[in-house]
Scaffold this motif. Structure first.
Motif, PDB file in Angstrom:
ATOM      1  N   ARG A  59      -6.974  -3.121   4.548  1.00  0.00           N
ATOM      2  CA  ARG A  59      -6.976  -3.099   3.087  1.00  0.00           C
ATOM      3  C   ARG A  59      -7.956  -4.127   2.506  1.00  0.00           C
ATOM      4  NH1 ARG A  59      -1.624  -2.360   4.748  1.00  0.00           N
ATOM      5  NH2 ARG A  59      -0.881  -4.448   4.222  1.00  0.00           N
ATOM      6  N   SER A  60      -9.123  -4.201   3.127  1.00  0.00           N
ATOM      7  CA  SER A  60     -10.144  -5.122   2.622  1.00  0.00           C
ATOM      8  C   SER A  60     -10.971  -4.491   1.501  1.00  0.00           C
ATOM      9  CB  SER A  60     -11.074  -5.549   3.763  1.00  0.00           C
ATOM     10  OG  SER A  60     -11.726  -4.432   4.330  1.00  0.00           O
ATOM     11  N   TRP A  61     -10.816  -3.184   1.292  1.00  0.00           N
ATOM     12  CA  TRP A  61     -11.606  -2.472   0.283  1.00  0.00           C
ATOM     13  C   TRP A  61     -11.036  -2.694  -1.116  1.00  0.00           C
ATOM     14  CZ3 TRP A  61      -8.337   1.405  -1.624  1.00  0.00           C
ATOM     15  CH2 TRP A  61      -7.274   1.784  -0.777  1.00  0.00           C
ATOM     16  N   THR A  62     -11.887  -2.541  -2.092  1.00  0.00           N
ATOM     17  CA  THR A  62     -11.515  -2.764  -3.495  1.00  0.00           C
ATOM     18  C   THR A  62     -12.048  -1.620  -4.340  1.00  0.00           C
ATOM     19  OG1 THR A  62     -13.516  -4.059  -3.899  1.00  0.00           O
ATOM     20  CG2 THR A  62     -11.543  -5.277  -3.209  1.00  0.00           C
ATOM     21  N   GLY A  63     -11.644  -1.604  -5.605  1.00  0.00           N
ATOM     22  CA  GLY A  63     -12.162  -0.607  -6.537  1.00  0.00           C
ATOM     23  C   GLY A  63     -11.645   0.787  -6.238  1.00  0.00           C
ATOM     24  N   THR A  64     -12.315   1.781  -6.793  1.00  0.00           N
ATOM     25  CA  THR A  64     -11.898   3.168  -6.618  1.00  0.00           C
ATOM     26  C   THR A  64     -13.061   3.994  -6.074  1.00  0.00           C
ATOM     27  OG1 THR A  64     -12.504   3.765  -8.884  1.00  0.00           O
ATOM     28  CG2 THR A  64     -10.251   3.004  -8.523  1.00  0.00           C
ATOM     29  N   GLY A  65     -12.728   5.058  -5.399  1.00  0.00           N
ATOM     30  CA  GLY A  65     -13.758   5.923  -4.845  1.00  0.00           C
ATOM     31  C   GLY A  65     -13.161   7.027  -4.007  1.00  0.00           C
TER      32      GLY A  65
ATOM     33  N   ALA B  17      -6.490  -0.536  -6.272  1.00  0.00           N
ATOM     34  CA  ALA B  17      -7.601  -0.106  -5.430  1.00  0.00           C
ATOM     35  C   ALA B  17      -7.221   1.265  -4.882  1.00  0.00           C
ATOM     36  CB  ALA B  17      -7.835  -1.100  -4.305  1.00  0.00           C
ATOM     37  N   TYR B  18      -8.069   2.268  -5.138  1.00  0.00           N
ATOM     38  CA  TYR B  18      -7.697   3.649  -4.820  1.00  0.00           C
ATOM     39  C   TYR B  18      -8.795   4.349  -4.047  1.00  0.00           C
ATOM     40  CZ  TYR B  18      -6.250   8.527  -5.419  1.00  0.00           C
ATOM     41  OH  TYR B  18      -5.873   9.821  -5.187  1.00  0.00           O
ATOM     42  N   ARG B  19      -8.405   5.044  -3.002  1.00  0.00           N
ATOM     43  CA  ARG B  19      -9.309   5.921  -2.275  1.00  0.00           C
ATOM     44  C   ARG B  19      -8.698   7.311  -2.211  1.00  0.00           C
ATOM     45  NH1 ARG B  19     -11.988   2.350  -3.253  1.00  0.00           N
ATOM     46  NH2 ARG B  19     -13.467   1.163  -1.958  1.00  0.00           N
ATOM     47  N   ALA B  20      -9.428   8.277  -2.754  1.00  0.00           N
ATOM     48  CA  ALA B  20      -9.029   9.680  -2.691  1.00  0.00           C
ATOM     49  C   ALA B  20      -9.676  10.310  -1.471  1.00  0.00           C
ATOM     50  CB  ALA B  20      -9.477  10.409  -3.951  1.00  0.00           C
ATOM     51  N   LEU B  21      -8.872  10.834  -0.569  1.00  0.00           N
ATOM     52  CA  LEU B  21      -9.401  11.572   0.567  1.00  0.00           C
ATOM     53  C   LEU B  21      -9.879  12.928   0.058  1.00  0.00           C
ATOM     54  CD1 LEU B  21      -6.615  10.715   3.151  1.00  0.00           C
ATOM     55  CD2 LEU B  21      -8.898   9.712   3.005  1.00  0.00           C
ATOM     56  N   ALA B  22     -11.196  13.117   0.024  1.00  0.00           N
ATOM     57  CA  ALA B  22     -11.798  14.324  -0.541  1.00  0.00           C
ATOM     58  C   ALA B  22     -11.961  15.356   0.570  1.00  0.00           C
ATOM     59  CB  ALA B  22     -13.140  13.990  -1.179  1.00  0.00           C
ATOM     60  N   ASN B  23     -11.073  16.333   0.572  1.00  0.00           N
ATOM     61  CA  ASN B  23     -10.969  17.245   1.708  1.00  0.00           C
ATOM     62  C   ASN B  23     -11.472  18.644   1.373  1.00  0.00           C
ATOM     63  OD1 ASN B  23      -9.480  15.344   3.391  1.00  0.00           O
ATOM     64  ND2 ASN B  23      -7.803  15.657   1.948  1.00  0.00           N
ATOM     65  N   PRO B  24     -12.067  19.317   2.362  1.00  0.00           N
ATOM     66  CA  PRO B  24     -12.360  20.740   2.230  1.00  0.00           C
ATOM     67  C   PRO B  24     -11.140  21.553   2.632  1.00  0.00           C
ATOM     68  CG  PRO B  24     -13.153  19.971   4.343  1.00  0.00           C
ATOM     69  CD  PRO B  24     -12.487  18.788   3.664  1.00  0.00           C
ATOM     70  N   THR B  25     -11.322  22.833   2.902  1.00  0.00           N
ATOM     71  CA  THR B  25     -10.246  23.672   3.422  1.00  0.00           C
ATOM     72  C   THR B  25      -9.785  23.141   4.780  1.00  0.00           C
ATOM     73  OG1 THR B  25     -11.136  25.600   2.270  1.00  0.00           O
ATOM     74  CG2 THR B  25      -9.653  26.023   4.121  1.00  0.00           C
TER      75      THR B  25
ATOM     76  N   ALA C 277       0.848  -1.194   0.000  1.00  0.00           N
ATOM     77  CA  ALA C 277       0.000   0.000   0.000  1.00  0.00           C
ATOM     78  C   ALA C 277       0.880   1.239   0.000  1.00  0.00           C
ATOM     79  CB  ALA C 277      -0.913   0.006   1.224  1.00  0.00           C
ATOM     80  N   VAL C 278       0.333   2.337  -0.551  1.00  0.00           N
ATOM     81  CA  VAL C 278       1.066   3.602  -0.645  1.00  0.00           C
ATOM     82  C   VAL C 278       0.151   4.739  -0.220  1.00  0.00           C
ATOM     83  CG1 VAL C 278       2.167   5.259  -2.216  1.00  0.00           C
ATOM     84  CG2 VAL C 278       2.599   2.804  -2.492  1.00  0.00           C
TER      85      VAL C 278
ATOM     86  N   LYS D  58       1.882  -0.105 -11.208  1.00  0.00           N
ATOM     87  CA  LYS D  58       1.619  -1.255 -12.075  1.00  0.00           C
ATOM     88  C   LYS D  58       2.800  -2.213 -12.101  1.00  0.00           C
ATOM     89  CE  LYS D  58       0.500   1.463 -15.568  1.00  0.00           C
ATOM     90  NZ  LYS D  58       0.048   1.929 -16.909  1.00  0.00           N
ATOM     91  N   THR D  59       3.994  -1.673 -12.233  1.00  0.00           N
ATOM     92  CA  THR D  59       5.196  -2.513 -12.334  1.00  0.00           C
ATOM     93  C   THR D  59       5.356  -3.406 -11.111  1.00  0.00           C
ATOM     94  OG1 THR D  59       6.323  -0.872 -13.711  1.00  0.00           O
ATOM     95  CG2 THR D  59       7.713  -2.472 -12.544  1.00  0.00           C
ATOM     96  N   HIS D  60       5.094  -2.855  -9.944  1.00  0.00           N
ATOM     97  CA  HIS D  60       5.348  -3.582  -8.694  1.00  0.00           C
ATOM     98  C   HIS D  60       4.085  -4.206  -8.104  1.00  0.00           C
ATOM     99  CE1 HIS D  60       9.554  -2.447  -8.469  1.00  0.00           C
ATOM    100  NE2 HIS D  60       9.198  -1.222  -8.822  1.00  0.00           N
ATOM    101  N   GLY D  61       2.974  -4.094  -8.789  1.00  0.00           N
ATOM    102  CA  GLY D  61       1.744  -4.725  -8.317  1.00  0.00           C
ATOM    103  C   GLY D  61       1.266  -4.190  -6.983  1.00  0.00           C
ATOM    104  N   VAL D  62       1.425  -2.884  -6.759  1.00  0.00           N
ATOM    105  CA  VAL D  62       0.921  -2.274  -5.530  1.00  0.00           C
ATOM    106  C   VAL D  62      -0.599  -2.466  -5.486  1.00  0.00           C
ATOM    107  CG1 VAL D  62       0.620  -0.111  -4.261  1.00  0.00           C
ATOM    108  CG2 VAL D  62       2.791  -0.591  -5.425  1.00  0.00           C
ATOM    109  N   GLY D  63      -1.101  -2.935  -4.364  1.00  0.00           N
ATOM    110  CA  GLY D  63      -2.518  -3.268  -4.295  1.00  0.00           C
ATOM    111  C   GLY D  63      -3.424  -2.106  -3.958  1.00  0.00           C
ATOM    112  N   HIS D  64      -2.996  -1.244  -3.023  1.00  0.00           N
ATOM    113  CA  HIS D  64      -3.859  -0.195  -2.504  1.00  0.00           C
ATOM    114  C   HIS D  64      -3.113   1.134  -2.434  1.00  0.00           C
ATOM    115  CE1 HIS D  64      -5.842  -3.870  -1.093  1.00  0.00           C
ATOM    116  NE2 HIS D  64      -6.952  -3.165  -1.002  1.00  0.00           N
TER     117      HIS D  64
END
Length: 298
Positions: free
Chosen positions: A197-203, A142-150, A70-71, A100-106
């Protein structure tokens, strides 16, 4: 293994502290990427693997992501960049290939609110940040963007005028209520995702704070906590632009900030409803008492 970028920044340092506390009980290895390992406190340096360099550099991320599960991804500011794309997607492209090269999962990234709002396409830095999210998502991780306000913590840049003149400035309408979040809550949200890291997909994972506040609301709270009058003073976008360029910020980035602040006043941060899942715990009063007041008194 979890890789943390920007581990000495406002969010990254708090995230690293959380992970250092949790790692022994979860058998997690930690690795950080940083230009100057000397900036990492000794106790942390003894417990993490350090890759020296910029996480925008292909060779550096190739070394850092080898064996990573994970990163945590945070793009550093680049106030002289030639374009907003260069700041966000341009900086991230090498990492996207390395995922992609290193198969990072999350991957958990620091981004912004605004996706799906009418102003999302003309919000400067936020528009570029959302494009970066799309680039990362396109790699198949599998990607999660932390959607932050100010950030509440942005007020720390104005400790001197608050202390010396009883004033803070921004460009938003004084009575307009909007979400605001503490960086420590953003770090906690990132830690939760990286450790489970049980989550999948993007969001997206919005971090909205516990309440919407206006600049006038903030001024009243700051005044109450400090025990002295503090007022909000609205700055025009033209004056805001001039202040940025006067500090050496490049034209492309200055315009990106101006467009972002205009979009915030037009409802950029209003698109997500606050629920128990999207709220974060730290109130503005708590943050003022625990963070701003000590900084002002210092």
């Amino acid at each position: 293994m979890i890789v943390i970028t920007a581990p000495t920044g406002q969010i990254g340092s708090r995230l690293l502290d959380i992970l250092l506390n949790e790692a022994p009980t979860r058998d997690e290895e930690l690795r950080v990427i940083m230009r100057d390992p000397g900036k990492l406190h000794a106790a942390a340096r003894a417990r993490v693997d350090v890759v020296t360099g910029s996480h925008g550099d292909a060779e550096v991320v190739d070394r850092a992501f080898a064996g990573a599960d994970a990163v945590f991804w945070l793009v550093p500011p680049n106030l002289r960049a030639p374009s907003l794309d260069a700041v966000y997607s341009g900086f991230t492209r090498a990492a996207a290939e390395a995922f992609k090269t290193h198969g990072v999962g999350h991957v958990v990234g620091v981004s912004a609110l605004g996706r799906g709002t009418p102003v999302a396409g003309r919000a400067g830095l936020v528009t570029a940040s959302l494009a970066m999210d799309d680039l990362i998502a396109s790699t198949g991780v599998a990607y999660r963007a932390l959607a932050n306000p100010t950030f509440m913590d942005n007020l720390l840049r104005q400790v001197a005028p608050i202390r010396d003149h009883g004033v803070f400035t921004d460009t938003v309408t004084a009575g307009r209520k909007a979400p605001t979040a503490a960086t420590r809550d953003i770090a906690a949200a990132a830690a939760g995702l990286l450790l489970d890291r049980s989550w999948t997909g993007t969001g997206e994972v919005p971090v909205l704070g516990p309440e919407d506040l206006s600049a006038n609301d903030m001024a009243r709270t700051i005044s109450d906590v400090l025990g002295r009058p503090v007022r909000y003073e609205r700055q025009s976008l033209d004056d805001f632009r001039a202040a940025l360029t006067g500090r050496g910020v490049g034209n492309a980035i200055a315009e990106g900030y101006v467009d972002m602040m205009r979009a915030k006043d037009d409802g950029l941060d209003d698109g997500v409803q606050r629920t128990p899942r999207t709220a974060s715990p730290t109130t503005f009063r708590e943050w003022c008492e625990e963070v701003l007041k000590p900084a002002v008194l210092a």
